[in-house]
Design a protein around this motif. Structure first.
Motif, PDB file in Angstrom:
ATOM      1  N   GLY A   1      56.356  -1.464  30.538  1.00  0.00           N
ATOM      2  CA  GLY A   1      54.946  -1.817  30.423  1.00  0.00           C
ATOM      3  C   GLY A   1      54.021  -0.629  30.321  1.00  0.00           C
ATOM      4  N   HIS A   2      54.313   0.462  31.045  1.00  0.00           N
ATOM      5  CA  HIS A   2      53.403   1.616  31.001  1.00  0.00           C
ATOM      6  C   HIS A   2      53.423   2.281  29.630  1.00  0.00           C
ATOM      7  CE1 HIS A   2      56.629   4.648  31.364  1.00  0.00           C
ATOM      8  NE2 HIS A   2      55.694   5.579  31.269  1.00  0.00           N
TER       9      HIS A   2
ATOM     10  N   LYS B   1      60.709   1.817  43.177  1.00  0.00           N
ATOM     11  CA  LYS B   1      59.578   2.701  43.450  1.00  0.00           C
ATOM     12  C   LYS B   1      59.453   3.837  42.444  1.00  0.00           C
ATOM     13  CE  LYS B   1      59.826   1.759  48.427  1.00  0.00           C
ATOM     14  NZ  LYS B   1      60.046   2.349  49.779  1.00  0.00           N
ATOM     15  N   ALA B   2      60.336   3.872  41.436  1.00  0.00           N
ATOM     16  CA  ALA B   2      60.269   4.948  40.444  1.00  0.00           C
ATOM     17  C   ALA B   2      58.964   4.880  39.674  1.00  0.00           C
ATOM     18  CB  ALA B   2      61.446   4.836  39.476  1.00  0.00           C
ATOM     19  N   HIS B   3      58.438   6.031  39.335  1.00  0.00           N
ATOM     20  CA  HIS B   3      57.115   6.119  38.704  1.00  0.00           C
ATOM     21  C   HIS B   3      57.200   6.972  37.446  1.00  0.00           C
ATOM     22  CE1 HIS B   3      52.793   7.678  38.535  1.00  0.00           C
ATOM     23  NE2 HIS B   3      52.690   6.354  38.425  1.00  0.00           N
ATOM     24  N   PHE B   4      57.372   6.375  36.286  1.00  0.00           N
ATOM     25  CA  PHE B   4      57.778   5.006  35.991  1.00  0.00           C
ATOM     26  C   PHE B   4      59.231   5.019  35.461  1.00  0.00           C
ATOM     27  CE2 PHE B   4      53.179   4.372  35.687  1.00  0.00           C
ATOM     28  CZ  PHE B   4      53.033   3.149  36.310  1.00  0.00           C
TER      29      PHE B   4
ATOM     30  N   ILE C   1      51.208 -11.756  23.672  1.00  0.00           N
ATOM     31  CA  ILE C   1      51.528 -11.337  25.035  1.00  0.00           C
ATOM     32  C   ILE C   1      52.944 -10.788  25.023  1.00  0.00           C
ATOM     33  CG2 ILE C   1      51.907 -12.054  27.415  1.00  0.00           C
ATOM     34  CD1 ILE C   1      49.795 -14.174  27.066  1.00  0.00           C
ATOM     35  N   LEU C   2      53.104  -9.601  25.581  1.00  0.00           N
ATOM     36  CA  LEU C   2      54.398  -8.933  25.650  1.00  0.00           C
ATOM     37  C   LEU C   2      54.879  -8.974  27.094  1.00  0.00           C
ATOM     38  CD1 LEU C   2      56.364  -7.154  23.873  1.00  0.00           C
ATOM     39  CD2 LEU C   2      55.165  -5.177  24.843  1.00  0.00           C
TER      40      LEU C   2
ATOM     41  N   ILE D   1      52.702  -8.088  30.362  1.00  0.00           N
ATOM     42  CA  ILE D   1      53.133  -8.566  31.673  1.00  0.00           C
ATOM     43  C   ILE D   1      54.121  -7.564  32.256  1.00  0.00           C
ATOM     44  CG2 ILE D   1      54.226 -10.431  32.951  1.00  0.00           C
ATOM     45  CD1 ILE D   1      53.565 -12.307  30.634  1.00  0.00           C
ATOM     46  N   GLY D   2      53.769  -6.995  33.407  1.00  0.00           N
ATOM     47  CA  GLY D   2      54.665  -6.062  34.084  1.00  0.00           C
ATOM     48  C   GLY D   2      54.409  -4.624  33.669  1.00  0.00           C
TER      49      GLY D   2
END
Length: 333
Positions: free
Chosen positions: A177-178, A324-327, A231-232, A171-172
């Motif tokens: 999460g990435h 908006k940071a990626h990531f 589920i994390l 989740i997220g």
């Protein structure tokens, strides 16, 4: 003197700051900071969101650098070693948790940015027991976020015996999460990403998810009823946890690594009837951090980062605040 950036009040700007760390202790090392990730926990501490911040505060707990000094009792690290430092910078080394290898559960653990100055500086000090050497194959520039975000999502795989045959939901899909998607895919799991962003769906599949579910669409979530072993949750906001609980198989586990501050509203009967579990975990022990780093090097797992110079630290903080940071955001010397 150590030259750093410190904040002096909640939500304040970081400003140049110097402090004298005193003599190096026998069990400490001093690290010349080359890179430092910015974590949402740094924001929480800057804002005193958790009520434990002491000002002036030098944040920064995703440090990568080179050891420049080592205490007389330090024998597993040497000057010139490239190392990392995460959320914890010291342990009592005598409690049951430390003696059993669960240093991260030590009740007397020293936190790198709680009553201690962190890595938004040219140097940082820590107990040598909390500092981990980087594998040669790991990229220094992007490795910092592994020392907090990476170990946070990797540690549960070890603690709860996640199997390669397990079906796992995340989740997220942000800073934590990435990385979870990459680790779980390499672990061998069937991975599903719950994301609120339609724009991210293509990218989450590239990062390691086999499926993506729109977390803003309750019917999509409900269509996954009874599917997952684990589920994390990486988010720090309140969600409809009972809906996610319904996507677990019997004996499934909903596990929290994102620090949502609101109480969980959970129906007990689904837990009882399906023998399901709720749990949470902090970062990880130095031993598990080392395992995580080796696993990341072996499987080419790399945080997706945006780079800023230390001199642009307030701009970097604003970027993370914007969502908006990626990531992950990393400060570079």
């Amino acid at each position: 003197m150590i030259k750093a950036y410190a904040v002096h009040e909640p939500k304040g700007e970081l400003k140049p700051f110097e402090y004298d760390p005193g003599p190096l202790k026998d069990d400490e090392v001093e690290i010349d900071v080359e890179f430092c990730g910015i974590c949402h926990s740094d924001i929480s501490m800057i804002d005193n969101e958790w009520g434990i911040t002491q000002y002036p505060l030098v944040p920064g707990h995703e440090v990568v650098g080179t050891i420049s000094s080592a205490g007389s009792k330090v024998d597993h690290l040497k000057i010139g070693d490239v190392v990392g430092l995460g959320w914890q910078s010291g342990y009592c080394m005598t409690c049951d948790s430390c003696l059993s290898g669960d240093h991260n559960l030590c009740s007397a653990a020293e936190q790198t940015i709680v009553a201690h100055h962190g890595g938004f500086a040219d140097k940082v000090r820590a107990s040598a027991a909390s500092v981990v050497k980087l594998p040669d194959r790991l990229d220094k520039e992007s490795a910092g976020p592994l020392f907090c975000g990476g170990i946070t999502v990797f540690n549960p795989l070890i603690q709860f015996g996640i199997k390669p045959t397990d079906k796992v939901g995340v989740i997220g899909i942000g800073g934590l999460g990435h990385l979870a998607l990459q680790f779980l895919n390499a672990w061998g799991c069937e991975v599903t990403a719950f994301t609120s962003s339609e724009e991210k769906k293509k990218e989450v599949l590239e990062l390691g998810a086999h499926k993506a579910i729109n977390s803003r669409n309750p019917s999509e979530i409900e269509s996954a009823a009874g599917q997952f072993d684990f589920i994390l949750s990486t988010v720090n906001v309140k969600l409809d946890w009972n809906t996610y609980l319904g996507t677990l198989q019997a004996k499934g586990r909903l596990h929290f690594v994102g620090a949502t501050l609101e109480p969980l509203d959970i129906a007990v009967f689904p837990l009882i009837m399906g023998q399901r579990s709720l749990s949470g975990s902090p970062v990880g022990s130095p031993g598990n951090i080392a395992k995580m780093l080796n696993f990341a090097a072996q499987h080419n797992i790399t945080p997706v980062i945006e780079k800023y110079q230390f001199a642009d630290i307030n701009e970097a903080i604003a970027r993370l605040r914007s969502g908006k940071a990626h990531f992950r955001v990393v400060l570079c010397r």
